[in-house]
Design an enzyme around this catalytic site. Structure first.
Site, PDB file in Angstrom:
ATOM      1  N   ASN A   1      55.731 141.318  62.186  1.00  0.00           N
ATOM      2  CA  ASN A   1      54.757 142.216  61.560  1.00  0.00           C
ATOM      3  C   ASN A   1      53.346 141.664  61.783  1.00  0.00           C
ATOM      4  OD1 ASN A   1      53.321 143.955  59.923  1.00  0.00           O
ATOM      5  ND2 ASN A   1      54.114 143.142  57.987  1.00  0.00           N
ATOM      6  N   TRP A   2      52.661 142.236  62.749  1.00  0.00           N
ATOM      7  CA  TRP A   2      51.325 141.734  63.101  1.00  0.00           C
ATOM      8  C   TRP A   2      50.263 142.123  62.070  1.00  0.00           C
ATOM      9  CZ3 TRP A   2      50.445 142.789  69.088  1.00  0.00           C
ATOM     10  CH2 TRP A   2      51.402 142.060  69.813  1.00  0.00           C
ATOM     11  N   LYS A   3      50.631 143.013  61.164  1.00  0.00           N
ATOM     12  CA  LYS A   3      49.659 143.509  60.174  1.00  0.00           C
ATOM     13  C   LYS A   3      48.389 144.009  60.892  1.00  0.00           C
ATOM     14  CE  LYS A   3      51.831 140.649  56.731  1.00  0.00           C
ATOM     15  NZ  LYS A   3      51.730 139.836  55.521  1.00  0.00           N
TER      16      LYS A   3
ATOM     17  N   HIS B   1      56.020 148.336  52.434  1.00  0.00           N
ATOM     18  CA  HIS B   1      55.637 146.917  52.466  1.00  0.00           C
ATOM     19  C   HIS B   1      54.795 146.600  51.229  1.00  0.00           C
ATOM     20  CE1 HIS B   1      53.580 143.228  53.594  1.00  0.00           C
ATOM     21  NE2 HIS B   1      54.587 143.014  54.419  1.00  0.00           N
TER      22      HIS B   1
ATOM     23  N   GLU C   1      61.382 141.014  50.221  1.00  0.00           N
ATOM     24  CA  GLU C   1      60.218 140.135  50.322  1.00  0.00           C
ATOM     25  C   GLU C   1      59.630 139.942  48.932  1.00  0.00           C
ATOM     26  OE1 GLU C   1      58.054 140.365  54.314  1.00  0.00           O
ATOM     27  OE2 GLU C   1      57.607 142.232  53.327  1.00  0.00           O
TER      28      GLU C   1
ATOM     29  N   GLY D   1      52.593 135.341  52.291  1.00  0.00           N
ATOM     30  CA  GLY D   1      51.312 134.648  52.431  1.00  0.00           C
ATOM     31  C   GLY D   1      51.284 133.287  51.748  1.00  0.00           C
TER      32      GLY D   1
HETATM   33  P1  PGA Z   1      54.112 136.108  55.879  1.00  0.00           P
HETATM   34  O1  PGA Z   1      54.189 137.694  55.644  1.00  0.00           O
HETATM   35  O2  PGA Z   1      55.240 135.761  56.829  1.00  0.00           O
HETATM   36  O3  PGA Z   1      52.778 135.876  56.462  1.00  0.00           O
HETATM   37  O4  PGA Z   1      54.287 135.455  54.528  1.00  0.00           O
HETATM   38  C1  PGA Z   1      55.412 138.328  55.546  1.00  0.00           C
HETATM   39  C2  PGA Z   1      55.213 139.818  55.365  1.00  0.00           C
HETATM   40  O5  PGA Z   1      54.258 140.231  54.702  1.00  0.00           O
HETATM   41  O6  PGA Z   1      55.986 140.636  55.878  1.00  0.00           O
END
Ligand code: PGA
Length: 250
Positions: free
Chosen positions: A8-10, A95, A165, A171
């Protein structure tokens, strides 16, 4: 069974040149990881061109969100059909960062249905913001699951992927423990079966939140999950290579 990894590159990287670079590194790492089934979720703006330049079959593409409407006056939104047409085969739904921006449980249910109608696999993200000793987080997750899958026909439930999650691990420095994930995976599977019947046993469960090359092998070995949803460790050319290698060699 192969390990599913969703990258997930966001809202990264900040330009097309960097996106191509990251994708090239990801693709190379994926070629050395035959046991991994990799799904890349870039910013949607990059998706069609990444798809067009990628002739392989190893990597599938996801969008990070879509709108449940089919067409019309929804400024700034993208429909599931448009995402499918751009080359996506998966879509993240609900998400934590979308929920934080106001996405409701009701909307996630509509999005899961719209995804399936458009032959996209929904990755329904669930997870509590905090934990107290009394176990309320289980009920919280069950409510999110119920809202997300209630409209899915039982014969289609196996097409849904659930990504657990915990918001407090996204994060963060460290993921939750594989032991706690194992407990949650059992709970999620039982909840899906309670809601949709035995076919719910086939739903794949992923873990997401602070996963990197050091934590991934243990989580996969002891967490009772089919794969991982990865943010930061997928947004860096070195980290994604390290992560996929660690999973492959585990
Ligand atoms: P992270 O994010 O691996 O940077 O903790 C995971 C996510 O939000 O899917």
């Amino acid at each position: 069974m192969k390990t599913t990894v969703v990258a997930n590159w966001k809202m990264n990287p900040s330009n097309w040149r960097e996106a191509k670079r990251l994708f090239a590194a990801t693709r190379k790492a994926a070629e050395h990881a035959p046991q991994v089934s990799l799904i890349v979720a870039p910013p949607t703006l990059y998706l069609r061109e990444l798809r067009a330049t990628y002739a392989g079959r190893k990597i599938a593409f996801a969008v990070q969100n879509a709108h449940e409407g089919t067409s019309g006056a929804y400024t700034g939104e993208l429909s599931f059909a448009q995402c499918k047409d751009s080359g996506a085969s998966y879509v993240l739904v609900g998400h934590a960062e979308r929920r934080e921006m106001g996405e409701s449980n009701e909307e996630t249910g509509k999005k899961v249905t719209a995804a399936l109608q458009n032959s996209l696999v929904p990755v329904l993200c669930v997870g509590e913001s905090q934990r107290s000793g009394s176990g309320e987080h289980f009920e919280f997750v069950r409510t999110q699951l119920r809202a997300g899958i209630s409209a899915v026909e039982p014969q289609h439930i196996a097409r849904v992927i659930v990504a657990y999650e915990p918001v407090w691990a996204i994060g963060a420095q460290k993921p939750m423990t594989p032991r706690d994930m194992h407990e949650m995976a059992i709970f999620i599977r039982k909840s899906i079966v309670d809601i949709k019947g035995e076919k719910g046993m086939a739903v794949k469960i992923l873990y997401g939140g602070a996963i990197d090359d050091t934590s991934a092998p243990e989580m996969l070995k002891r967490g009772d999950v089919h794969g991982l949803l990865v943010g930061r460790a997928s947004e860096d050319v070195h980290k994604i290579s390290g992560l996929l290698a660690a999973i492959e060699n585990a």
